[in-house]
Design a protein around this motif. Structure first.
Motif, PDB file in Angstrom:
ATOM      1  N   GLY A  28       0.804  -1.221   0.000  1.00  0.00           N
ATOM      2  CA  GLY A  28       0.000   0.000   0.000  1.00  0.00           C
ATOM      3  C   GLY A  28       0.833   1.264   0.000  1.00  0.00           C
ATOM      4  O   GLY A  28       0.446   2.265   0.605  1.00  0.00           O
ATOM      5  N   LEU A  29       1.994   1.223  -0.702  1.00  0.00           N
ATOM      6  CA  LEU A  29       2.807   2.437  -0.722  1.00  0.00           C
ATOM      7  C   LEU A  29       2.134   3.545  -1.538  1.00  0.00           C
ATOM      8  O   LEU A  29       2.389   4.726  -1.327  1.00  0.00           O
ATOM      9  CB  LEU A  29       4.213   2.142  -1.246  1.00  0.00           C
ATOM     10  N   ASP A  30       1.225   3.123  -2.467  1.00  0.00           N
ATOM     11  CA  ASP A  30       0.467   4.162  -3.196  1.00  0.00           C
ATOM     12  C   ASP A  30      -0.484   4.883  -2.237  1.00  0.00           C
ATOM     13  O   ASP A  30      -0.713   6.083  -2.342  1.00  0.00           O
ATOM     14  CB  ASP A  30      -0.283   3.573  -4.395  1.00  0.00           C
ATOM     15  N   LEU A  31      -0.983   4.127  -1.255  1.00  0.00           N
ATOM     16  CA  LEU A  31      -1.852   4.741  -0.247  1.00  0.00           C
ATOM     17  C   LEU A  31      -1.053   5.710   0.634  1.00  0.00           C
ATOM     18  O   LEU A  31      -1.554   6.761   1.048  1.00  0.00           O
ATOM     19  CB  LEU A  31      -2.479   3.650   0.622  1.00  0.00           C
ATOM     20  N   LEU A  32       0.199   5.343   0.913  1.00  0.00           N
ATOM     21  CA  LEU A  32       1.066   6.229   1.696  1.00  0.00           C
ATOM     22  C   LEU A  32       1.267   7.552   0.955  1.00  0.00           C
ATOM     23  O   LEU A  32       1.190   8.636   1.542  1.00  0.00           O
ATOM     24  CB  LEU A  32       2.427   5.570   1.947  1.00  0.00           C
ATOM     25  N   ILE A  88       8.060   5.085   9.666  1.00  0.00           N
ATOM     26  CA  ILE A  88       8.654   4.052  10.530  1.00  0.00           C
ATOM     27  C   ILE A  88       9.597   3.117   9.771  1.00  0.00           C
ATOM     28  O   ILE A  88      10.158   2.201  10.380  1.00  0.00           O
ATOM     29  CB  ILE A  88       7.563   3.221  11.269  1.00  0.00           C
ATOM     30  N   HIS A  89       9.748   3.338   8.468  1.00  0.00           N
ATOM     31  CA  HIS A  89      10.634   2.451   7.698  1.00  0.00           C
ATOM     32  C   HIS A  89      11.300   3.275   6.595  1.00  0.00           C
ATOM     33  O   HIS A  89      10.662   4.170   6.016  1.00  0.00           O
ATOM     34  CB  HIS A  89       9.817   1.296   7.090  1.00  0.00           C
ATOM     35  N   PRO A  90      12.581   2.941   6.277  1.00  0.00           N
ATOM     36  CA  PRO A  90      13.285   3.733   5.254  1.00  0.00           C
ATOM     37  C   PRO A  90      12.543   3.830   3.923  1.00  0.00           C
ATOM     38  O   PRO A  90      12.626   4.859   3.242  1.00  0.00           O
ATOM     39  CB  PRO A  90      14.612   2.980   5.072  1.00  0.00           C
ATOM     40  N   VAL A  91      11.791   2.784   3.568  1.00  0.00           N
ATOM     41  CA  VAL A  91      11.108   2.790   2.271  1.00  0.00           C
ATOM     42  C   VAL A  91      10.078   3.927   2.193  1.00  0.00           C
ATOM     43  O   VAL A  91       9.747   4.407   1.104  1.00  0.00           O
ATOM     44  CB  VAL A  91      10.454   1.397   2.013  1.00  0.00           C
ATOM     45  N   GLN A  92       9.623   4.379   3.344  1.00  0.00           N
ATOM     46  CA  GLN A  92       8.586   5.420   3.340  1.00  0.00           C
ATOM     47  C   GLN A  92       9.171   6.835   3.168  1.00  0.00           C
ATOM     48  O   GLN A  92       8.444   7.760   2.798  1.00  0.00           O
ATOM     49  CB  GLN A  92       7.799   5.373   4.660  1.00  0.00           C
ATOM     50  N   VAL A  93      10.467   6.980   3.440  1.00  0.00           N
ATOM     51  CA  VAL A  93      11.054   8.325   3.497  1.00  0.00           C
ATOM     52  C   VAL A  93      10.944   9.082   2.164  1.00  0.00           C
ATOM     53  O   VAL A  93      10.396  10.193   2.128  1.00  0.00           O
ATOM     54  CB  VAL A  93      12.520   8.267   3.994  1.00  0.00           C
ATOM     55  N   PRO A  94      11.457   8.515   1.045  1.00  0.00           N
ATOM     56  CA  PRO A  94      11.420   9.318  -0.186  1.00  0.00           C
ATOM     57  C   PRO A  94       9.998   9.608  -0.665  1.00  0.00           C
ATOM     58  O   PRO A  94       9.738  10.673  -1.236  1.00  0.00           O
ATOM     59  CB  PRO A  94      12.175   8.456  -1.211  1.00  0.00           C
ATOM     60  N   ILE A  95       9.090   8.676  -0.391  1.00  0.00           N
ATOM     61  CA  ILE A  95       7.697   8.874  -0.837  1.00  0.00           C
ATOM     62  C   ILE A  95       7.095  10.067  -0.104  1.00  0.00           C
ATOM     63  O   ILE A  95       6.474  10.955  -0.704  1.00  0.00           O
ATOM     64  CB  ILE A  95       6.868   7.588  -0.562  1.00  0.00           C
ATOM     65  N   VAL A  96       7.309  10.105   1.196  1.00  0.00           N
ATOM     66  CA  VAL A  96       6.724  11.183   1.996  1.00  0.00           C
ATOM     67  C   VAL A  96       7.422  12.517   1.692  1.00  0.00           C
ATOM     68  O   VAL A  96       6.758  13.546   1.512  1.00  0.00           O
ATOM     69  CB  VAL A  96       6.805  10.825   3.494  1.00  0.00           C
ATOM     70  N   GLN A  97       8.742  12.498   1.596  1.00  0.00           N
ATOM     71  CA  GLN A  97       9.434  13.768   1.329  1.00  0.00           C
ATOM     72  C   GLN A  97       9.040  14.325  -0.032  1.00  0.00           C
ATOM     73  O   GLN A  97       8.885  15.541  -0.175  1.00  0.00           O
ATOM     74  CB  GLN A  97      10.945  13.594   1.489  1.00  0.00           C
TER      75      GLN A  97
END
Ligand SMILES: CCC(=O)SCCNC(=O)CCNC(=O)[C@H](O)C(C)(C)COP(=O)(O)OP(=O)(O)OC[C@H]1O[C@@H](n2cnc3c(N)ncnc32)[C@H](O)[C@@H]1OP(=O)(O)O
Ligand SMILES: O=CC(=O)O
Ligand SMILES: [Mg+2]
Length: 336
Positions: free
Chosen positions: A242-246, A264-273
């Motif tokens: 669900g990274l598209d949902l993020l 909470i996980h490195p994979v989320q960092v670039p998506i959020v930034q």
């Protein structure tokens, strides 16, 4: 004649004044208040500390609270001074999340942070429910850090319960009153909505739509805007799918007025930034709109037509914030 900032730097200063906080103008110099992603990791997990130091992330938060089992609390606390003195976190702002002030751990956590030879930029304090707890915190810092001329420690508090949301403005007022020009040991400059604890507090069931958190999200943004603080949005725990949902959730948070999001996980960092990063098209549009406003203002016109829409001061202020963000992103990139 009413003119507004034409450069991103001017826009940043103007926005800081609007926001009511000098720190928002980059008062700390090196780190400013770019807080698009706040990455948590358990402070006693060495591999994660090393991994975090390799990431291009705005804010790294060494957690002594909920990521750490009760039996490991002393390990997390004892790891803090060594991590701070021996790890190069690059351009990242570094925070320590202590335990809630109504637990026996809080005092010892503060002792470890304030006694460290290298202090973090920031402390995150979870579950701040009442103004009295905020007073306790300021008193504790004064006792443990008697020199009022030390480099200011930034403070981000978490709103995580019905009681905390009810008293949010009173809590922020304590931060404003106690952080005077004479005593800048701590500067309250951020709010985090702890959406998962908050959901538990109001007996909500978490949904992908986050509609159960809408009121709390908006009230956090409003309190942050009133007191000139950064506002940091909820965690998305679904880091494996669900990274598209993020991406959607992060973009929604940016549209709502948050300055960043907990991850909470490195994979989320670039998506959020990336979601908090204005696109080149948005930056270009903002520049042209501000220029057009100034030209019309010189000619004595307030409201005018710009590329098919009506523009006046509120729209200009919204676009100044885009230029402010772009300015901070450029400064951050220059530090890499
Ligand atoms: C919701 C309410 C809250 O209070 S949230 C804040 C409290 N919770 C946390 O801090 C949890 C933070 N996240 C984690 O501990 C981990 O991401 C969890 C979820 C346990 C998964 O860890 P793990 O099984 O190691 O993931 P993985 O194998 O996919 O990791 C790949 C590499 O990345 C690293 N990593 C993982 N998470 C972090 C993190 N948060 N910060 C820094 N690095 C992280 C892993 O160590 C792994 O790297 P390596 O292979 O060890 O070099
Ligand atoms: O601390 C974060 C939360 O969601 O709870
Ligand atoms: Mg929490």
């Amino acid at each position: 004649m009413q003119r507004v900032a034409q450069t991103a730097i001017e826009a940043g200063k103007a926005y800081a004044r609007l926001a009511g906080g000098d720190a928002a103008a980059g008062g700390d110099g090196a780190i400013g208040l770019l807080r698009r992603a706040l990455l948590y990791l358990p402070a006693h997990d060495h591999r994660k500390v090393v991994k975090a130091s390799t990431l291009d992330v705005d804010l790294i938060c060494l957690d002594c609270e909920d990521a750490v089992a009760e039996a490991r609390k002393p390990d997390a606390r004892q790891a803090i001074p060594d991590i701070l003195s021996s790890t190069n976190f690059g351009r990242s702002e570094v925070a320590v999340r202590i335990n809630p002030v109504d637990t026996p751990h809080a005092w010892h956590d503060l002792e470890a942070v304030l006694g460290a030879s290298t202090r973090p930029h920031t402390i995150v304090v979870p579950k701040v429910d009442t103004p009295e707890q905020m007073e306790w915190l300021y008193d504790a810092v004064q006792t443990l850090s008697p020199d009022s001329n030390t480099k200011p420690l930034h403070l981000i508090t978490q709103v995580e319960s019905a009681v905390g949301l009810h008293f949010l403005h009173d809590i922020c007022q304590v931060g404003k009153d106690r952080g005077s020009a004479e005593d800048r040991r701590i500067i309250h400059d951020g709010l985090i909505l702890g959406g998962d604890d908050f959901a538990a507090s109001i007996r909500a069931r978490r949904t992908p739509s986050n509609r159960e958190l809408l009121l709390a999200r908006q009230q956090t943004i409003v309190a942050a805007a009133r007191f000139g603080l950064t506002a940091i949005d909820i965690v998305n725990i679904h880091y494996k799918q669900g990274l598209d949902l993020l991406e959607q959730e992060a973009s929604e948070g940016a549209e709502m007025g948050f300055d960043g999001k907990q991850v909470i996980h490195p994979v989320q960092v670039p998506i959020v930034q990336a979601a908090y990063h204005p696109t080149p098209q948005q930056i270009d549009y903002a520049r042209r709109l501000v220029d057009a406003f100034n030209a019309h203002s010189d000619a004595g016109t307030g409201a005018f037509e710009f590329e098919g829409t009506m523009v006046d001061m509120p729209t200009v202020r919204q676009h100044q914030q885009v230029l402010w963000m772009d300015n901070h992103l450029q400064a951050a990139a220059a530090q890499k």
